[in-house]
Design a protein around this motif. Structure first.
Motif, PDB file in Angstrom:
ATOM      1  N   TYR A 156       0.911   2.237  -8.642  1.00  0.00           N
ATOM      2  CA  TYR A 156       0.124   1.003  -7.804  1.00  0.00           C
ATOM      3  C   TYR A 156      -1.400   1.521  -7.268  1.00  0.00           C
ATOM      4  O   TYR A 156      -2.323   0.819  -7.469  1.00  0.00           O
ATOM      5  CB  TYR A 156       1.250   0.464  -6.880  1.00  0.00           C
ATOM      6  N   THR A 190       7.906  -5.594   4.334  1.00  0.00           N
ATOM      7  CA  THR A 190       6.700  -5.757   3.593  1.00  0.00           C
ATOM      8  C   THR A 190       6.087  -6.911   3.158  1.00  0.00           C
ATOM      9  O   THR A 190       5.135  -7.467   3.250  1.00  0.00           O
ATOM     10  CB  THR A 190       6.811  -4.718   2.237  1.00  0.00           C
ATOM     11  N   TYR A 250       2.001   0.584   2.022  1.00  0.00           N
ATOM     12  CA  TYR A 250       1.853  -0.605   1.219  1.00  0.00           C
ATOM     13  C   TYR A 250       1.392  -1.815   1.753  1.00  0.00           C
ATOM     14  O   TYR A 250       0.591  -2.691   0.988  1.00  0.00           O
ATOM     15  CB  TYR A 250       3.366  -1.082   0.439  1.00  0.00           C
ATOM     16  N   MET A 285      -2.057  -3.517   0.078  1.00  0.00           N
ATOM     17  CA  MET A 285      -2.118  -5.092  -0.349  1.00  0.00           C
ATOM     18  C   MET A 285      -3.058  -5.889   0.417  1.00  0.00           C
ATOM     19  O   MET A 285      -3.552  -6.965  -0.016  1.00  0.00           O
ATOM     20  CB  MET A 285      -0.690  -5.516  -0.224  1.00  0.00           C
ATOM     21  N   VAL A 298       6.496  -5.543  -5.212  1.00  0.00           N
ATOM     22  CA  VAL A 298       4.887  -5.271  -5.169  1.00  0.00           C
ATOM     23  C   VAL A 298       4.318  -6.256  -6.125  1.00  0.00           C
ATOM     24  O   VAL A 298       3.182  -6.643  -6.039  1.00  0.00           O
ATOM     25  CB  VAL A 298       4.557  -3.780  -5.144  1.00  0.00           C
TER      26      VAL A 298
END
Length: 866
Positions: free
Chosen positions: A91, A475, A588, A592, A645
């Motif tokens: 990612y 998340t 994460y 993001m 994700v």
């Protein structure tokens, strides 16, 4: 445009970028210098990991580690770092590629924005100062889409780039999905996966009362017409009381150890006064309002003895003596059978079978691993779970309201157009620039550091039934908060602009000319562009964060402070030497957030894009090294982070498209002089979010199912070759146990020098549950032995998780003793593990490695004893 250096011009942006990159570079250089001589800190996996999980050795040259990490192919190292870590790195790599290619377009687009008035030959080109010299420090507004004349044909470039970026993002995500499917198939052949009893198990939660007997639940399963026959059904039990007692026992044990480490520091010369502390009082806070002073040693000894009696009394009971909770574990003969049933029951057209004729619908999923399950949550009754969800929602609303107030304050101090400093004579002073470009993002970064802890608490309260599930839930919530933060910032700008310009006239009933509305939109666009500076600073703080991360800044500072100012117990020292576990959620979340802000400003203020690309590149270098040489994944989930994700990344691309559409509408608010063709680029971009939604639906309905479960043609021969033969005789009752039932109670852990004096202070009344039964009810001893025989197998599994890589190498003994500040011989394993037969532990593939007369406490699972 600006001839002075402010927070909203090119020089200010470059200055901020230079500062953050300098800090990050200094940390990376410091790491490169320290690494060759501090391998226990910077390369622990090379020293302690089992052979098949060891990364390739590194040279001792200054930057030898850089060459090594770029030579490693992530997709070929699933067996070394796990699929979760591989997908995380893929990612980050996706972000690097996406924003690197965007940078190739963003830089020319920035130049086009700057020269747009000259290109269109409208008005005076705003690139020269009053004396006719070229401005080399333009404002960000002149580098943004705001500088494009209204209705300009240049907006077709933005439309084309919006399509190019969107389809490029979809292409990268599709390629990563195809890699993920192949890697999942490889993961299904991994020995760790094949030997996991939980992979042969399906768990039902949210079970209604009418199914809480084994007979009723089996009848219910027969009515579902499962495609594979269950091997065993095991109803969950309510061990909540026992669990709370065990938690309190551990808490008091650790407090007692801290008291004893100080009291027995010189065992032959004890202090004249025994240690005391306050107990009780309002909220139990240091005796405030009603508390009393107690002798610490007497208090903790008596409390521990009392707790041990209560715990062993409950553990001695039969499992059937505990009432059933709302969970049930269903075991199958093979992994393939479990996956077939899980796929069948999670299919959208099969869901109706689950809740027909029931008051509540059970939830079905493949069982998490035993050490990942949140036992206090997995068996929650449906009504309790609903209540807790409502409470969680109320807490989320409260956090959102509080967050809103803080964001308004940050917006006021950071907005140079409509904030508190706007229009002031000192608005260009260094202090104001520092507040706007450094202090406000730093305050927001601090809040974002605290936010994950709050979101985890809410997710746990909500009833999420696994540790990894809490991380994924938090998340999601973290991402939503980033979107909320972005929208609050923009919404505040709109409100402030409208209030300043029009509210007075509206209140007085004065009509507003049409050209004023256009001015309002222009002013809003200027505020939106100015907000990009704040968001950019937020992103660039990641440079120094990842620099400090690879330098192991927090562990080093924490260890120094602990050694310098505090004493800590052997148990605390033991934990400090555990192999660190990687925390996916905040990383994460940050990446993001960077993806979201970089994408949303990509065509509005494209100068931001290179900074985002650098952020992903720095993150990739740092985290790839950390995951291969430092961290291990706490609980491997087989890459199920990626579908979550992916959903959030699709949402990010949607926000990018909507933001671009809005910016183009503002710029093209009126048609061009040649007609209404100024609206055509806007119409083209309008369809992009629908294309993204179609792509998301295609992936989730067609691509995702290919790797979600083991296929019906799963290689059974491969499975039978790698699966431990003992699993054929292991039943769920032997392995699915709450740790509160089977985990050994901790014993007081002090140094060797203090140990002889400990017996004068505290001695446990019972060694274990069998000792308790033999002393309190000898007639039940044989029955208790049979019961404990099954529980011991689960205990082995707990040991494998709790103590893997948690040991002190005898070679490091002197360093360890000195570092801990104890200056004494230490145990190399917790005292509750003394007397456990090595062969007994090896029944679960936990081995020891002899080093002279010393014994290294357990290496890791799946290592065969030589």
């Amino acid at each position: 445009m600006s001839e002075n250096n402010t927070a909203n011009d090119l020089a200010g942006l470059i200055t901020n970028l230079f500062i953050q990159l300098s800090i990050s570079s200094a940390c990376f250089v410091g790491f490169s210098v320290l690494r060759p001589t501090n391998k226990a800190t910077y390369e622990p996996k090379l020293k302690y990991a089992v052979e098949r999980k060891k990364p390739q050795p590194l040279t001792n040259t200054l930057f030898g580690w850089l060459k090594a990490i770029f030579e490693i192919e992530e997709v070929e190292t699933i067996d070394k770092i796990g699929l979760d870590a591989v997908m995380f790195l893929r990612y980050v790599s996706l972000g690097c590629r996406f924003f690197s290619y965007m940078t190739l377009c963003a830089i020319p687009l920035t130049i086009i924005h700057y020269f747009a008035p000259q290109i269109e030959r409208i008005g005076t080109a705003p690139i020269k100062s009053t004396n006719g010299t070229l401005i080399i420090n333009p404002s960000l507004a002149s580098l943004s889409i705001q500088n494009v004349p209204r209705g300009s044909n240049l907006l077709y470039i933005h439309s084309a780039l919006a399509y190019i970026f969107s389809f490029f993002a979809m292409y990268l995500m599709y390629c990563l999905w195809t890699e993920y499917i192949e890697m999942r198939k490889y993961y299904y052949t991994d020995p760790d996966f094949l030997n996991g009893i939980h992979n042969q198990t399906v768990v039902f939660t949210n079970i209604p009362d009418e199914l809480k007997t084994e007979g009723n639940f089996k009848s219910y399963l027969q009515g579902l017409h499962l495609e594979a026959t269950p091997k065993q059904v095991l109803l969950g039990r309510d061990y909540l009381e026992l669990s709370e007692l065990v938690k309190r026992h551990l808490l008091l044990t650790e407090k007692f150890e801290k008291v004893l480490i100080k009291y027995l520091k010189d065992p032959t010369n004890l202090p004249p006064k025994r240690p005391t502390h306050f107990e009780g009082g309002l909220f139990g806070v240091i005796g405030f309002l009603g508390g009393k002073k107690v002798d610490s040693i007497d208090f903790y000894r008596n409390e521990l003895l009392k707790l041990e009696r209560e715990i062993y009394k409950l553990r001695a009971q039969r499992d059937s003596d505990f009432k059933s909770d709302s969970s049930c574990f269903v075991g199958f003969n093979s992994i393939r059978d479990a996956h077939i049933v899980a796929k069948q029951l999670t299919h959208i057209f099969s869901r109706s079978d689950l809740y027909s004729n029931l008051k509540a619908s059970p939830n079905v999923r493949l069982s998490p691993s035993n050490d990942d399950i949140l036992w206090d949550n997995i068996g929650l009754a449906p009504k309790v779970k609903q209540t807790r969800k409502l409470i969680s929602l109320a807490l989320m609303i409260a956090v959102v309201i509080g967050w809103f107030s803080v964001q308004i304050f940050i917006s006021q101090i950071s907005d140079p157009v409509n904030g508190w400093f706007a229009g002031k004579s000192f608005s260009s002073s260094p202090i104001v620039i520092f507040v706007q470009s450094v202090m406000s993002p730093a305050l927001n970064a601090l809040l974002n550091t605290l936010l994950p802890f709050i979101l985890r608490i809410i997710a746990r309260l909500q009833g999420v039934n696994s540790e990894s599930g809490i991380e994924r839930s938090a998340t999601y919530k973290f991402f939503v908060f980033q979107v909320y933060q972005f929208l609050v910032k923009i919404g505040y700008t709109i409100t402030a602009t409208f209030w300043d310009k029009f509210w007075g006239n509206v209140a007085k009933g004065i009509p507003i000319p049409p050209e004023e509305y256009e001015a309002l939109l222009r002013n809003f666009a200027n505020s939106f562009v100015s907000s990009g500076v704040y968001f950019l600073t937020l992103i660039t703080t990641g440079y120094s964060f990842f620099g400090i991360e690879i330098l192991q800044g927090y562990p080093l500072v924490y260890g120094f402070v602990k050694r310098k100012f505090f004493s800590y117990t052997p148990r605390e020292a033991f934990r400090l030497h555990e192999t660190p576990k990687f925390n996916y959620m905040p990383i994460y979340g940050f990446l993001m957030m960077a993806f979201l802000l970089g994408a949303c400003y990509a065509l509005v203020t494209p100068i931001i894009v290179p900074a985002v690309a650098i952020s992903f590149f720095v993150a990739y270098m740092c985290m790839k090294y950390q995951l291969y040489y430092v961290y291990e994944t706490k609980t491997e989930t087989g890459g199920i982070w990626w579908p979550k994700v992916f959903n959030l990344t699709c949402a990010t691309i949607g926000f990018f498209q909507v933001t671009t559409f809005g910016a183009m509408v503002v710029v093209g608010v009126q048609s061009s002089p040649t007609g209404k063709q100024g609206n055509i680029p806007n119409v083209l971009v309008f369809f992009l979010p629908f294309m993204t939604a179609a792509f998301w639906f295609y992936i989730n309905s067609v691509v995702k199912p290919k790797g979600e479960f083991v296929d019906k043609d799963h290689n059974i021969m491969n499975e039978s070759l790698h699966v431990d033969e003992r699993l054929n005789s292991v039943v769920l009752k032997d392995r699915v146990f709450n740790p509160a039932v089977v985990k050994l109670l901790p014993k007081i852990w002090v140094t060797d020098r203090m140990k002889p004096f400990l017996t004068n202070i505290y001695v446990p009344e019972y060694k274990d549950v069998l000792d308790y039964v033999s002393k309190t009810d000898p007639s039940r001893l044989n029955q208790a032995k049979d019961q404990e025989k099954g529980r011991q197998q689960q205990f082995n599994s707990l040991l494998r998780h709790s103590y893997r890589n948690s040991f002190v190498d005898p070679k490091d003994k002197d360093v360890y003793s000195s570092a801990s500040g104890l200056q004494d011989d230490l145990y190399f394993k917790p005292p509750e593990m003394e007397g456990i037969d090595d062969g007994y532990l090896n029944e679960d593939s936990i081995t020891y490695e002899n080093d002279g007369a010393n014994e290294r406490w357990p290496l890791s699972p799946n290592t065969q004893k030589q």
